[in-house]
Enzyme design. Structure first.
Site, short mmCIF file in Angstrom:
data_model
loop_
_atom_site.label_atom_id
_atom_site.label_comp_id
_atom_site.label_asym_id
_atom_site.label_seq_id
_atom_site.Cartn_x
_atom_site.Cartn_y
_atom_site.Cartn_z
N SER A 20 0.86 -1.19 0.00
CA SER A 20 0.00 0.00 0.00
C SER A 20 0.89 1.24 0.00
O SER A 20 1.64 1.47 0.96
CB SER A 20 -0.89 0.01 1.24
OG SER A 20 -1.38 1.33 1.43
N HIS B 14 -1.18 -1.26 -4.34
CA HIS B 14 -2.44 -0.96 -3.66
C HIS B 14 -2.52 0.55 -3.39
O HIS B 14 -1.61 1.14 -2.83
CB HIS B 14 -2.49 -1.75 -2.35
CG HIS B 14 -3.79 -1.65 -1.62
ND1 HIS B 14 -4.89 -2.42 -1.96
CD2 HIS B 14 -4.18 -0.88 -0.57
CE1 HIS B 14 -5.89 -2.13 -1.14
NE2 HIS B 14 -5.48 -1.18 -0.28
N HIS C 293 -8.35 1.00 -3.95
CA HIS C 293 -9.27 0.75 -2.84
C HIS C 293 -9.97 2.05 -2.50
O HIS C 293 -9.38 2.95 -1.92
CB HIS C 293 -8.43 0.21 -1.66
CG HIS C 293 -9.20 0.04 -0.40
ND1 HIS C 293 -8.58 -0.20 0.83
CD2 HIS C 293 -10.54 0.06 -0.13
CE1 HIS C 293 -9.51 -0.30 1.77
NE2 HIS C 293 -10.70 -0.14 1.22
N ASP D 253 -6.48 -6.68 4.15
CA ASP D 253 -5.88 -5.34 4.24
C ASP D 253 -5.90 -4.84 5.67
O ASP D 253 -6.97 -4.68 6.26
CB ASP D 253 -6.69 -4.41 3.33
CG ASP D 253 -6.10 -3.01 3.20
OD1 ASP D 253 -5.05 -2.72 3.80
OD2 ASP D 253 -6.73 -2.20 2.49
N MET E 75 -11.23 -6.29 5.40
CA MET E 75 -10.46 -5.34 6.21
C MET E 75 -10.13 -5.98 7.56
O MET E 75 -11.02 -6.46 8.27
CB MET E 75 -11.26 -4.05 6.46
CG MET E 75 -11.53 -3.20 5.23
SD MET E 75 -10.07 -2.72 4.28
CE MET E 75 -9.15 -1.76 5.47
N MET F 144 -12.26 4.31 -0.47
CA MET F 144 -12.94 4.52 0.81
C MET F 144 -13.62 5.88 0.68
O MET F 144 -13.19 6.88 1.27
CB MET F 144 -11.90 4.50 1.95
CG MET F 144 -11.37 3.09 2.20
SD MET F 144 -9.81 3.07 3.11
CE MET F 144 -8.67 3.19 1.73
N MET G 105 -9.07 7.98 0.20
CA MET G 105 -9.88 8.35 1.37
C MET G 105 -10.41 9.76 1.17
O MET G 105 -9.68 10.64 0.70
CB MET G 105 -9.02 8.29 2.63
CG MET G 105 -8.37 6.94 2.85
SD MET G 105 -7.45 6.92 4.39
CE MET G 105 -6.68 5.29 4.26
N ASP H 64 -4.77 3.59 -1.88
CA ASP H 64 -5.85 3.87 -0.91
C ASP H 64 -6.42 5.26 -1.11
O ASP H 64 -5.72 6.26 -0.95
CB ASP H 64 -5.30 3.75 0.51
CG ASP H 64 -5.08 2.30 0.91
OD1 ASP H 64 -6.04 1.52 0.79
OD2 ASP H 64 -3.96 1.96 1.32
C1 DX5 Z 1 -6.38 1.32 5.63
C2 DX5 Z 1 -5.89 1.06 4.23
C3 DX5 Z 1 -4.75 0.12 4.17
C4 DX5 Z 1 -3.52 0.59 4.85
C5 DX5 Z 1 -2.74 -0.60 5.29
O1 DX5 Z 1 -7.56 2.05 5.57
O2 DX5 Z 1 -6.93 0.53 3.44
O3 DX5 Z 1 -4.48 -0.29 2.84
O4 DX5 Z 1 -2.70 1.39 4.05
O5 DX5 Z 1 -1.66 -0.15 6.04
P1 DX5 Z 1 -0.93 -1.11 7.08
O6 DX5 Z 1 -0.36 -2.26 6.31
O7 DX5 Z 1 0.13 -0.22 7.64
O8 DX5 Z 1 -1.95 -1.54 8.10
ZN ZN Z 2 -6.41 -0.40 1.46
#
Ligand code: DX5
Ligand code: ZN
Length: 233
Positions: A9, A34, A73, A186, A144, A75, A38, A36
């Site tokens: 990620s 990956h 991903h 994840d 998750m 969110m 948000m 992310d």
């Molecule tokens: C959390 C993300 C993850 C995050 C994982 O909301 O979706 O992908 O980056 O990070 P680690 O591996 O540090 O938990």
């Molecule tokens: Zn993620």
């Protein structure tokens, strides 16, 4: 022989040098990148959008020219317009949280119509029931093992039971349809728990802080693969 995929990620990468970071982690053995997204609405944090996906897309290649899938991903809420923007920006997989879409079946369909693989993401407290109705349109299930919003959180062990339940469903689905759906996990995955997550039934592992928090990305990914290789077949 089971195929495992490691999906670093980039949330924990150095954003000031993102292209270099993507190249380094691919040279270190990443199978997916990956990404992310948000929105400070569905989750309490704000990250990166389609323009950044488009900017790193040319970096998502190995030295031999082969492509490394960009695993987005989402969110975010609502989902549909951004899903389409990420598809245009070069996403290969677009995953979203069913709670964030009014019409989950429609969102899955529009992601696929845009030429991407479609994924559904389940929070620690989210029920899997929707899978009963839409599995034909799902290419990836993402469980998750933290509450979404931040990197660097601790793995929630209850996720292992959920992974095992999804594994059973996906195996049954494969037996009747012939279609393989990826099972990704994840949050909080490290070298010392990746084998447990695989044993529960996952085949694809997101790791952010575990990889980008170390200097030598290859050493971490190699150590993760060694843990996976030591599992009984
Ligand atoms: C959390 C993300 C993850 C995050 C994982 O909301 O979706 O992908 O980056 O990070 P680690 O591996 O540090 O938990
Ligand atoms: Zn993620």
């Amino acid at each position: 022989m089971q195929t495992y995929r490691i999906a670093p990620s980039i949330l924990s990468a150095d954003f000031a040098r993102l292209g270099d970071e993507v190249r380094s982690v691919i040279r270190a053995g990443a199978d997916f990148i990956h990404f992310d997204v948000m929105d400070n609405h569905y989750v309490p944090n704000l990250t990166i959008g389609p323009a950044v996906a488009q900017a790193i897309k040319p970096w998502c290649r190995r030295d031999d020219g082969s492509a490394v899938p960009l695993d987005v991903h989402l969110m975010v809420e609502p989902v549909d317009a951004l899903a389409q923007s990420f598809a245009q920006a070069g996403a290969d997989i677009v995953s979203f949280h069913p709670e964030a879409s009014r019409h989950v079946d429609r969102t899955l369909q529009l992601i696929r119509d845009a030429g991407c693989k479609a994924g559904l993401v389940f929070n620690p407290a989210s029920s899997l029931e929707v899978l009963d109705y839409v599995l034909d349109k799902v290419d990836l299930v993402l469980i998750m093992s933290v509450n979404p919003g931040f990197g660097g959180q601790s793995f929630i062990a209850e996720a292992l039971h959920k992974v095992a339940r999804v594994r059973q469903r996906l195996d049954a689905y494969h037996a009747r349809s012939g279609r393989a759906v990826l099972l990704e996990v994840d949050g909080g995955i490290k070298t010392d728990n990746i084998a447990q997550v695989a044993a529960a039934g996952a085949d694809t592992f997101v790791a952010g802080s575990a990889i980008f928090g170390q200097r030598d990305y290859k050493a971490v990914i190699d150590a993760m693969r060694a843990q996976l290789a030591a599992l009984p077949a």
